[in-house]
Design a protein around this motif. Structure first.
Motif, PDB file in Angstrom:
ATOM      1  N   LEU A  68      -5.454 -16.982 -10.984  1.00 43.04           N
ATOM      2  CA  LEU A  68      -5.744 -15.962 -11.979  1.00 43.04           C
ATOM      3  C   LEU A  68      -5.119 -14.653 -11.535  1.00 43.04           C
ATOM      4  O   LEU A  68      -5.340 -14.209 -10.404  1.00 43.04           O
ATOM      5  N   VAL A  69      -4.324 -14.058 -12.399  1.00 43.89           N
ATOM      6  CA  VAL A  69      -3.787 -12.723 -12.156  1.00 43.89           C
ATOM      7  C   VAL A  69      -4.564 -11.763 -13.053  1.00 43.89           C
ATOM      8  O   VAL A  69      -4.527 -11.877 -14.278  1.00 43.89           O
ATOM      9  N   GLN A  70      -5.294 -10.840 -12.440  1.00 42.50           N
ATOM     10  CA  GLN A  70      -6.147  -9.930 -13.204  1.00 42.50           C
ATOM     11  C   GLN A  70      -5.296  -8.963 -14.029  1.00 42.50           C
ATOM     12  O   GLN A  70      -4.385  -8.322 -13.515  1.00 42.50           O
ATOM     13  N   LEU A  71      -5.599  -8.896 -15.305  1.00 41.35           N
ATOM     14  CA  LEU A  71      -4.929  -7.966 -16.207  1.00 41.35           C
ATOM     15  C   LEU A  71      -5.842  -6.763 -16.447  1.00 41.35           C
ATOM     16  O   LEU A  71      -7.066  -6.884 -16.347  1.00 41.35           O
ATOM     17  N   PRO A  72      -5.271  -5.574 -16.763  1.00 43.68           N
ATOM     18  CA  PRO A  72      -3.846  -5.310 -16.956  1.00 43.68           C
ATOM     19  C   PRO A  72      -3.114  -5.129 -15.630  1.00 43.68           C
ATOM     20  O   PRO A  72      -3.713  -4.747 -14.628  1.00 43.68           O
ATOM     21  N   LEU A  73      -1.812  -5.402 -15.681  1.00 43.61           N
ATOM     22  CA  LEU A  73      -0.952  -5.172 -14.531  1.00 43.61           C
ATOM     23  C   LEU A  73      -0.339  -3.776 -14.624  1.00 43.61           C
ATOM     24  O   LEU A  73      -0.303  -3.176 -15.702  1.00 43.61           O
ATOM     25  N   PRO A  74       0.170  -3.245 -13.506  1.00 40.69           N
ATOM     26  CA  PRO A  74       0.879  -1.960 -13.575  1.00 40.69           C
ATOM     27  C   PRO A  74       2.027  -2.005 -14.577  1.00 40.69           C
ATOM     28  O   PRO A  74       2.581  -3.078 -14.863  1.00 40.69           O
ATOM     29  N   LYS A  75       2.371  -0.847 -15.101  1.00 40.03           N
ATOM     30  CA  LYS A  75       3.311  -0.786 -16.225  1.00 40.03           C
ATOM     31  C   LYS A  75       4.707  -1.311 -15.892  1.00 40.03           C
ATOM     32  O   LYS A  75       5.454  -1.702 -16.797  1.00 40.03           O
ATOM     33  N   LEU A 131     -10.307 -21.119  -6.070  1.00 39.68           N
ATOM     34  CA  LEU A 131      -9.788 -20.218  -7.098  1.00 39.68           C
ATOM     35  C   LEU A 131      -9.140 -19.024  -6.409  1.00 39.68           C
ATOM     36  O   LEU A 131      -9.776 -18.340  -5.599  1.00 39.68           O
ATOM     37  N   ALA A 132      -7.875 -18.772  -6.723  1.00 42.32           N
ATOM     38  CA  ALA A 132      -7.161 -17.610  -6.195  1.00 42.32           C
ATOM     39  C   ALA A 132      -7.086 -16.537  -7.275  1.00 42.32           C
ATOM     40  O   ALA A 132      -6.687 -16.800  -8.406  1.00 42.32           O
ATOM     41  N   VAL A 133      -7.491 -15.331  -6.908  1.00 37.53           N
ATOM     42  CA  VAL A 133      -7.456 -14.187  -7.821  1.00 37.53           C
ATOM     43  C   VAL A 133      -6.548 -13.127  -7.220  1.00 37.53           C
ATOM     44  O   VAL A 133      -6.712 -12.740  -6.062  1.00 37.53           O
ATOM     45  N   ILE A 134      -5.585 -12.673  -8.006  1.00 38.48           N
ATOM     46  CA  ILE A 134      -4.663 -11.632  -7.559  1.00 38.48           C
ATOM     47  C   ILE A 134      -4.987 -10.347  -8.310  1.00 38.48           C
ATOM     48  O   ILE A 134      -4.988 -10.319  -9.547  1.00 38.48           O
ATOM     49  N   LEU A 148       5.520 -12.483  -8.304  1.00 40.84           N
ATOM     50  CA  LEU A 148       5.929 -13.821  -8.751  1.00 40.84           C
ATOM     51  C   LEU A 148       6.057 -14.777  -7.566  1.00 40.84           C
ATOM     52  O   LEU A 148       5.685 -15.958  -7.668  1.00 40.84           O
ATOM     53  N   ALA A 149       6.556 -14.265  -6.447  1.00 37.72           N
ATOM     54  CA  ALA A 149       6.683 -15.113  -5.255  1.00 37.72           C
ATOM     55  C   ALA A 149       5.312 -15.565  -4.772  1.00 37.72           C
ATOM     56  O   ALA A 149       5.128 -16.723  -4.360  1.00 37.72           O
ATOM     57  N   ARG A 150       4.326 -14.671  -4.823  1.00 43.11           N
ATOM     58  CA  ARG A 150       2.968 -15.045  -4.404  1.00 43.11           C
ATOM     59  C   ARG A 150       2.367 -16.067  -5.361  1.00 43.11           C
ATOM     60  O   ARG A 150       1.692 -17.009  -4.924  1.00 43.11           O
ATOM     61  N   ASP A 210      -6.432 -11.891  -3.364  1.00 41.50           N
ATOM     62  CA  ASP A 210      -5.236 -11.171  -2.927  1.00 41.50           C
ATOM     63  C   ASP A 210      -5.245  -9.789  -3.566  1.00 41.50           C
ATOM     64  O   ASP A 210      -5.137  -9.673  -4.801  1.00 41.50           O
ATOM     65  N   ARG A 211      -5.380  -8.764  -2.755  1.00 42.38           N
ATOM     66  CA  ARG A 211      -5.318  -7.382  -3.250  1.00 42.38           C
ATOM     67  C   ARG A 211      -3.942  -6.830  -2.895  1.00 42.38           C
ATOM     68  O   ARG A 211      -3.604  -6.682  -1.714  1.00 42.38           O
ATOM     69  N   LEU A 212      -3.159  -6.540  -3.913  1.00 43.99           N
ATOM     70  CA  LEU A 212      -1.803  -6.044  -3.709  1.00 43.99           C
ATOM     71  C   LEU A 212      -1.717  -4.596  -4.166  1.00 43.99           C
ATOM     72  O   LEU A 212      -2.345  -4.203  -5.152  1.00 43.99           O
ATOM     73  N   PRO A 213      -0.942  -3.773  -3.471  1.00 47.24           N
ATOM     74  CA  PRO A 213      -0.817  -2.371  -3.885  1.00 47.24           C
ATOM     75  C   PRO A 213      -0.148  -2.233  -5.247  1.00 47.24           C
ATOM     76  O   PRO A 213       0.595  -3.114  -5.682  1.00 47.24           O
TER      77      PRO A 213
END
Length: 289
Positions: A95-102, A35-38, A79-81, A67-70
């Motif tokens: 899984l992309v953790q919500l909420p995302l930056p605005k 499981l990949a979590v961003i 999207l590329a990741r 994956d921890r992204l700034p």
């Protein structure tokens, strides 16, 4: 009457144990579930949620990739990741953790996840499959609610169910899952006239509206089963800072036959069903599902 407490923590532990058995069988067959979590940015609540998800994976024999992204990551980079993870055969759930930056379009990002790896069940193709009775992945929170109702021995055939909340993540899919089980379902929301009257008809009442202690004892039919999906922090007063649900537990627990607590109710079950979806994705990929 004192309501029976439906313990989400205990049931989630049982489900993690079941997932661990399935994961061990896959590993023996040469497939390690992944499981990949961003996580984009440093939102405090999201950071806690993700930490719990990683811990759950470790406990259940699922490999987690975090994956921890700034926060200033561009949408295109995210999207590329996602596309890289879609193409990685060792990753079964993304899984992309919500909420995302605005500055990011959450819908566009979720739609970029391959439907067969969308273990949150948010992709429009998975939402549509649930609507038409052919689900691949069920959204984790309403899926967890259904497991809790089953565990509590609640019979849904023919019952009157009321869902307070109409989100794409909980309210709408919850209604679909209840309909699958032959409940008669009413969806209420912030503009529903005489909400209390609708709630008082419910044999099963599910509160998922995001308003602290909105459902009170006088709104509940005696003997109803009440599921509290809400997670709110009390802003002021003697309980300021404490977590509470959408249900006023003290008054409702005196009327209902069964109720979920907050915390320790639906929250742990949401994470547990993420593991179930991930193991199912891995089993399909390995030709065992």
């Amino acid at each position: 009457m004192t309501a029976k407490i439906i313990d989400g923590n205990a049931l989630a532990r049982q489900i993690r144990s079941e997932v661990a058995v399935r994961a061990a069988k896959l590993v023996t067959a040469g497939c390690t579930p992944g499981l990949a979590v961003i996580l984009v940015g440093e939102d405090p609540a999201s950071t806690v949620y993700v930490r719990h998800k990683v811990k759950d994976c470790e406990e259940s024999g699922i490999r987690s990739i975090l994956d921890r992204l700034p926060a200033d990551t561009t949408e295109e980079a995210l999207l590329a990741r996602v596309r890289e993870l879609n193409a990685d055969p060792s990753v079964h759930g993304v899984l992309v953790q919500l909420p995302l930056p605005k500055h990011m379009d959450s819908h566009r990002v979720i739609e970029a996840i391959a439907p067969e790896k969308d273990v949150d069940g948010f992709h429009v193709s998975n939402a549509g499959a649930l609507m038409t009775g052919t689900p691949r992945f069920r959204p984790c929170t309403p899926y967890g609610v259904m497991r809790m109702l089953d565990h509590a021995g609640v019979k849904l055939d023919g019952v009157e169910a009321v869902v307070v909340g109409r989100s794409n993540i909980v309210g709408k899919p919850q209604a679909m899952m209840l309909l699958e089980r032959n409940a008669t379902v009413t969806i209420c929301h912030s503009r529903t006239r005489d909400l209390a009257e609708h709630c008082r008809r419910a044999d099963v009442l599910i509160a998922a509206v995001g308003r602290a202690r909105m459902i009170t004892g006088d709104m509940v039919k005696p003997g109803a089963v009440v599921i509290d999906v809400g997670m709110n922090r009390i802003p002021d007063g003697p309980d300021a800072g404490k977590l509470c649900g959408d249900v006023d537990f003290d008054s409702v627990s005196k009327v209902a036959s069964a109720i979920t607590p907050v915390p320790g109710g639906v929250g742990p079950m949401t994470r547990a069903m993420l593991l179930v979806n991930t193991i199912e994705a891995a089993e399909r990929a390995a030709g065992r599902g």
